[in-house]
Design a protein around this motif. Structure first.
Motif, PDB file in Angstrom:
ATOM      1  N   TYR A  84     -49.679  26.086  -2.167  1.00  0.00           N
ATOM      2  CA  TYR A  84     -50.107  25.560  -3.462  1.00  0.00           C
ATOM      3  C   TYR A  84     -49.448  24.222  -3.758  1.00  0.00           C
ATOM      4  CZ  TYR A  84     -51.817  30.316  -3.718  1.00  0.00           C
ATOM      5  OH  TYR A  84     -52.461  31.495  -3.427  1.00  0.00           O
ATOM      6  N   VAL A  85     -48.167  24.099  -3.417  1.00  0.00           N
ATOM      7  CA  VAL A  85     -47.472  22.817  -3.625  1.00  0.00           C
ATOM      8  C   VAL A  85     -48.139  21.717  -2.787  1.00  0.00           C
ATOM      9  CG1 VAL A  85     -45.307  21.575  -3.209  1.00  0.00           C
ATOM     10  CG2 VAL A  85     -45.261  23.814  -4.298  1.00  0.00           C
ATOM     11  N   PHE A  86     -48.563  22.070  -1.560  1.00  0.00           N
ATOM     12  CA  PHE A  86     -49.181  21.067  -0.689  1.00  0.00           C
ATOM     13  C   PHE A  86     -50.706  20.983  -0.824  1.00  0.00           C
ATOM     14  CE2 PHE A  86     -44.985  21.091   1.104  1.00  0.00           C
ATOM     15  CZ  PHE A  86     -44.806  19.767   1.494  1.00  0.00           C
ATOM     16  N   GLY A  87     -51.236  21.626  -1.854  1.00  0.00           N
ATOM     17  CA  GLY A  87     -52.646  21.421  -2.192  1.00  0.00           C
ATOM     18  C   GLY A  87     -53.658  21.983  -1.215  1.00  0.00           C
ATOM     19  N   LYS A  88     -53.301  23.039  -0.478  1.00  0.00           N
ATOM     20  CA  LYS A  88     -54.257  23.599   0.494  1.00  0.00           C
ATOM     21  C   LYS A  88     -55.559  24.093  -0.140  1.00  0.00           C
ATOM     22  CE  LYS A  88     -51.895  22.487   3.842  1.00  0.00           C
ATOM     23  NZ  LYS A  88     -52.244  21.161   4.312  1.00  0.00           N
ATOM     24  N   PRO A  89     -55.534  24.665  -1.366  1.00  0.00           N
ATOM     25  CA  PRO A  89     -56.810  25.096  -1.958  1.00  0.00           C
ATOM     26  C   PRO A  89     -57.790  23.931  -2.183  1.00  0.00           C
ATOM     27  CG  PRO A  89     -54.982  26.179  -3.060  1.00  0.00           C
ATOM     28  CD  PRO A  89     -54.384  25.119  -2.168  1.00  0.00           C
ATOM     29  N   PHE A  90     -57.265  22.695  -2.187  1.00  0.00           N
ATOM     30  CA  PHE A  90     -58.145  21.521  -2.315  1.00  0.00           C
ATOM     31  C   PHE A  90     -58.575  21.005  -0.947  1.00  0.00           C
ATOM     32  CE2 PHE A  90     -55.356  21.341  -6.124  1.00  0.00           C
ATOM     33  CZ  PHE A  90     -56.346  21.545  -7.089  1.00  0.00           C
ATOM     34  N   SER A  91     -57.626  20.955   0.009  1.00  0.00           N
ATOM     35  CA  SER A  91     -57.944  20.364   1.321  1.00  0.00           C
ATOM     36  C   SER A  91     -58.700  21.325   2.228  1.00  0.00           C
ATOM     37  CB  SER A  91     -56.678  19.860   2.018  1.00  0.00           C
ATOM     38  OG  SER A  91     -55.742  20.906   2.165  1.00  0.00           O
ATOM     39  N   THR A  92     -58.499  22.643   2.037  1.00  0.00           N
ATOM     40  CA  THR A  92     -59.254  23.645   2.823  1.00  0.00           C
ATOM     41  C   THR A  92     -59.855  24.652   1.844  1.00  0.00           C
ATOM     42  OG1 THR A  92     -57.197  24.884   3.169  1.00  0.00           O
ATOM     43  CG2 THR A  92     -57.863  23.417   4.938  1.00  0.00           C
ATOM     44  N   PRO A  93     -60.841  24.228   1.053  1.00  0.00           N
ATOM     45  CA  PRO A  93     -61.322  25.047  -0.076  1.00  0.00           C
ATOM     46  C   PRO A  93     -61.965  26.373   0.320  1.00  0.00           C
ATOM     47  CG  PRO A  93     -62.705  23.098   0.222  1.00  0.00           C
ATOM     48  CD  PRO A  93     -61.516  22.924   1.114  1.00  0.00           C
ATOM     49  N   LEU A  94     -62.472  26.474   1.537  1.00  0.00           N
ATOM     50  CA  LEU A  94     -63.178  27.699   1.912  1.00  0.00           C
ATOM     51  C   LEU A  94     -62.261  28.920   1.941  1.00  0.00           C
ATOM     52  CD1 LEU A  94     -65.618  26.444   4.698  1.00  0.00           C
ATOM     53  CD2 LEU A  94     -66.139  27.052   2.331  1.00  0.00           C
ATOM     54  N   GLY A  95     -60.977  28.706   2.126  1.00  0.00           N
ATOM     55  CA  GLY A  95     -60.047  29.839   2.211  1.00  0.00           C
ATOM     56  C   GLY A  95     -59.519  30.311   0.866  1.00  0.00           C
ATOM     57  N   TYR A  96     -59.977  29.721  -0.238  1.00  0.00           N
ATOM     58  CA  TYR A  96     -59.369  29.991  -1.542  1.00  0.00           C
ATOM     59  C   TYR A  96     -60.403  30.201  -2.636  1.00  0.00           C
ATOM     60  CZ  TYR A  96     -55.078  28.291   0.665  1.00  0.00           C
ATOM     61  OH  TYR A  96     -53.999  28.133   1.488  1.00  0.00           O
ATOM     62  N   TRP A  97     -59.962  30.821  -3.735  1.00  0.00           N
ATOM     63  CA  TRP A  97     -60.778  30.990  -4.938  1.00  0.00           C
ATOM     64  C   TRP A  97     -60.472  29.861  -5.921  1.00  0.00           C
ATOM     65  CZ3 TRP A  97     -64.468  34.369  -4.329  1.00  0.00           C
ATOM     66  CH2 TRP A  97     -64.276  35.497  -3.511  1.00  0.00           C
ATOM     67  N   PRO A  98     -61.345  29.658  -6.917  1.00  0.00           N
ATOM     68  CA  PRO A  98     -61.053  28.642  -7.945  1.00  0.00           C
ATOM     69  C   PRO A  98     -59.695  28.861  -8.638  1.00  0.00           C
ATOM     70  CG  PRO A  98     -63.340  29.342  -8.106  1.00  0.00           C
ATOM     71  CD  PRO A  98     -62.694  30.220  -7.064  1.00  0.00           C
ATOM     72  N   SER A  99     -59.294  30.126  -8.819  1.00  0.00           N
ATOM     73  CA  SER A  99     -57.999  30.390  -9.474  1.00  0.00           C
ATOM     74  C   SER A  99     -56.840  29.827  -8.651  1.00  0.00           C
ATOM     75  CB  SER A  99     -57.802  31.896  -9.689  1.00  0.00           C
ATOM     76  OG  SER A  99     -57.808  32.585  -8.446  1.00  0.00           O
ATOM     77  N   HIS A 100     -57.016  29.793  -7.310  1.00  0.00           N
ATOM     78  CA  HIS A 100     -55.967  29.231  -6.454  1.00  0.00           C
ATOM     79  C   HIS A 100     -55.881  27.716  -6.651  1.00  0.00           C
ATOM     80  CE1 HIS A 100     -56.853  32.945  -3.864  1.00  0.00           C
ATOM     81  NE2 HIS A 100     -55.711  33.142  -4.477  1.00  0.00           N
ATOM     82  N   ARG A 101     -57.022  27.081  -6.924  1.00  0.00           N
ATOM     83  CA  ARG A 101     -57.000  25.639  -7.204  1.00  0.00           C
ATOM     84  C   ARG A 101     -56.302  25.375  -8.544  1.00  0.00           C
ATOM     85  NH1 ARG A 101     -60.999  26.152  -3.620  1.00  0.00           N
ATOM     86  NH2 ARG A 101     -62.685  26.948  -4.910  1.00  0.00           N
ATOM     87  N   ASP A 102     -56.428  26.330  -9.462  1.00  0.00           N
ATOM     88  CA  ASP A 102     -55.731  26.185 -10.749  1.00  0.00           C
ATOM     89  C   ASP A 102     -54.214  26.134 -10.543  1.00  0.00           C
ATOM     90  OD1 ASP A 102     -58.143  26.249 -12.075  1.00  0.00           O
ATOM     91  OD2 ASP A 102     -58.009  28.373 -12.632  1.00  0.00           O
ATOM     92  N   ILE A 103     -53.666  27.135  -9.856  1.00  0.00           N
ATOM     93  CA  ILE A 103     -52.209  27.171  -9.696  1.00  0.00           C
ATOM     94  C   ILE A 103     -51.733  25.997  -8.845  1.00  0.00           C
ATOM     95  CG2 ILE A 103     -52.441  28.956  -7.888  1.00  0.00           C
ATOM     96  CD1 ILE A 103     -49.314  28.233 -10.017  1.00  0.00           C
TER      97      ILE A 103
END
Length: 556
Positions: A462-481
């Protein structure tokens, strides 16, 4: 004519649109370097430099030396090798002794950046393994600075430092004092301070941040007198200098064990023999048992660590907080940081079918409190089982095992460091957090229990922004945190206050002090109700006060 004018305007617009904003060739103290320019969007570019040497190839068991420099332009477009270490299965080694390099990400808007805050990352890995040089597994590079740099408008630097015996083996005297890996980190931070202005950075606004052994390293770097005036702020994630695994109190004992394995004498000739031993053989001699038991917990196997050498660490860490009095500091732990370790010591914790025996709870506590003998175990057991009632559920007992590991290995030392920092601070501000975003693997079809919170290292993605750079592995809530953490971390790097900077945060994070004990709980639901106080105060009090007041058994 009108058509020609239109074509000219279109051509100018295209040229402006495609115009590359870049530092180009940068002059450093060692010579000129050229990275690569990444186009991220309209008026958003980034320069990335990979593999800039910040010190010479290290001499074994010596402090790093400055790099002699190079002729011409050094192309810094590829990661270098990580430092020599065991492979994940401990069957062989990987990496190289030639590993003192760093990587830099510099974001640009419509013009080339100047005077940006700088965030320097120190990786974890128990002082045994780790690296920030390219993909960790498959093609996923965990410590890619791009998302933090782009979203937070900060320069991100990642570095290499010696690990394993090359970085931390010590004879406990001047022959081989140890802490070579910490000196490497310090050399990299000092290099950044001297050179980062040429990359558009502000040398007077450097934040160091790291996780696990990297979080402890950040803590050590703020406590050593050798960084006076270089570091402005610091963030320790799941690791501080006071953790039970962070300092080896008897480094010579371990060095003698290693010496015997590699056929070196254990007398006055030991250091010179170790210096001549093949580094691969030496590294293979420091494998760690990865399966513990309640009587021999894994955390006690982490024998390679920092040493109180009279130089980098002139005293025990708890006596050095005056050196961090002017440094702004964030520290925190994950709510189930201990799970990774205690589930290897007490495997039934992860089982849907097997109960965890309360006797295992007692045995684990006995290991953690062994210098206090039976009185320590009895006091610890009653503290951790006081809410069990007559028939504790299977889940209650399992969660207690995880809580004990989390408190002992990470959370209580982190709280202690926060208290000491706040007490010694002059201008330095102090902030405390608890990260509790549930592990993504928790549930029926995985080895993780359904009640899993945040395990050790869960915060990194989350600190390194993986939910943004690899979005397929995450839910929108993960992009929030992820967005919240990048906002708090980069605002803090800019201003020393996680609430004020360029990025909006979900709730104001209050300062920690020794009266209110306030902290912020970080997860995708972070809001006004996430500001809390007195984090696990009863257990902090038990480990730091009640247990310490009991008489110690005479140790060998």
């Amino acid at each position: 004519v009108r058509m020609a004018k239109l074509e000219i305007l279109v051509a100018i617009a295209v040229a402006v649109f495609l115009e590359t904003v870049s530092l180009g060739v940068v002059t450093t103290e060692g010579g000129m370097v050229q990275g690569e320019n990444l186009r991220l969007g309209f008026r958003r570019h980034m320069d990335r430099f990979r593999g800039i040497p910040f010190a010479d190839i290290p001499v074994r068991f010596q402090k790093p030396q400055s790099h002699p420099g190079w002729e011409g332009i050094l192309k810094t477009t590829e990661y270098r090798k990580r430092c020599l270490q065991l492979n994940p299965l401990q069957t062989d080694t990987m990496g190289s002794e030639d590993c003192l390099y760093l990587n830099i990400w510099v974001p640009h808007g419509s013009s080339v950046s100047t005077n940006l805050p700088v965030m320097v990352w120190i990786y974890g890995g128990g002082f045994l393994v780790g690296g920030s040089m390219g993909a960790n597994f498959w093609d996923n590079y965990l410590y890619d600075g791009q998302e933090i740099a782009d979203r937070g408008d900060v320069i991100v630097v990642t570095l290499g430092y010696r690990v394993g015996p090359m970085g931390f083996l010590s004879t406990g005297d001047s022959d081989m004092p140890g802490n070579y890996g910490l000196w490497d980190q310090q050399a990299a931070i000092a290099w950044v301070h001297r050179n980062i202005r040429a990359f558009g950075g502000n040398p007077d606004n450097i934040t160091i941040f790291g996780e696990s052994a990297g979080g402890a390293s950040v803590s050590f770097q703020t406590l050593t007198p050798h960084n006076k005036g270089i570091i402005k702020r610091a963030i320790s994630q799941s690791g501080v200098a006071l953790c039970p695994w962070a300092v080896n109190k008897n480094p010579r004992k371990y060095a003698e064990e290693v010496a015997l394995k590699v056929n070196c004498p254990t007398d006055s000739r030991m250091a010179s023999c170790l210096k001549m031993t093949d580094p691969v053989i030496l590294t293979m001699a420091t494998t760690v048992k990865l399966f513990g038991s309640p009587d021999h917990p894994i955390v006690n196997n982490l024998a390679l660590a920092a040493t109180v050498d009279g130089d980098f660490l002139p005293d025990e860490p708890q006596n050095l907080f005056h050196n961090a009095a002017e440094i702004d500091y964030i520290a925190g732990a994950n709510d189930m940081d201990g799970h990774l370790f205690t589930s290897l010591d007490v495997p039934s914790v992860n089982s849907q079918l097997l109960d965890t025996d309360p006797e295992d709870v007692k045995r684990l506590l006995a290991s953690y409190t062994k210098e206090k003998g039976s009185a320590g175990v009895a006091e610890a057991y009653s503290t951790y089982t006081s809410y069990w009632g007559n028939k504790p559920s299977r889940e209650t007992i399992k969660k207690t095992v995880v809580a004990i590991g989390t408190d002992y290995i990470f959370l209580v030392p982190t709280q202690t460091a926060l208290y000491l920092h706040a007490a010694a601070a002059t201008t330095g501000r102090t902030y405390s957090y608890l990260f509790s975003e549930p592990n993504r693997m928790g549930g029926l079809l995985t080895p993780y229990p359904s009640w899993m919170g945040a395990d050790h290292t869960d915060d990194l993605q989350y600190v390194f922004g993986k939910p943004f750079s690899t979005p397929l592995g995450y839910w929108p809530s993960h992009r929030d945190i992820s967005g919240y953490m990048i906002a708090y971390w980069t605002n803090f790097a800019k201003t020393g206050d996680p609430n004020s900077g360029d990025l909006k945060v979900p709730v104001a994070w209050p300062k920690f002090n020794n009266n209110t004990h306030q902290f912020l709980e970080l997860n995708h639901n972070t809001d006004i109700n996430s500001v809390r106080q007195q984090q696990r105060l009863r257990y902090v009090h038990f480990w730091t006060s009640v247990l310490q007041s009991l008489p110690s058994l005479i140790s060998e």
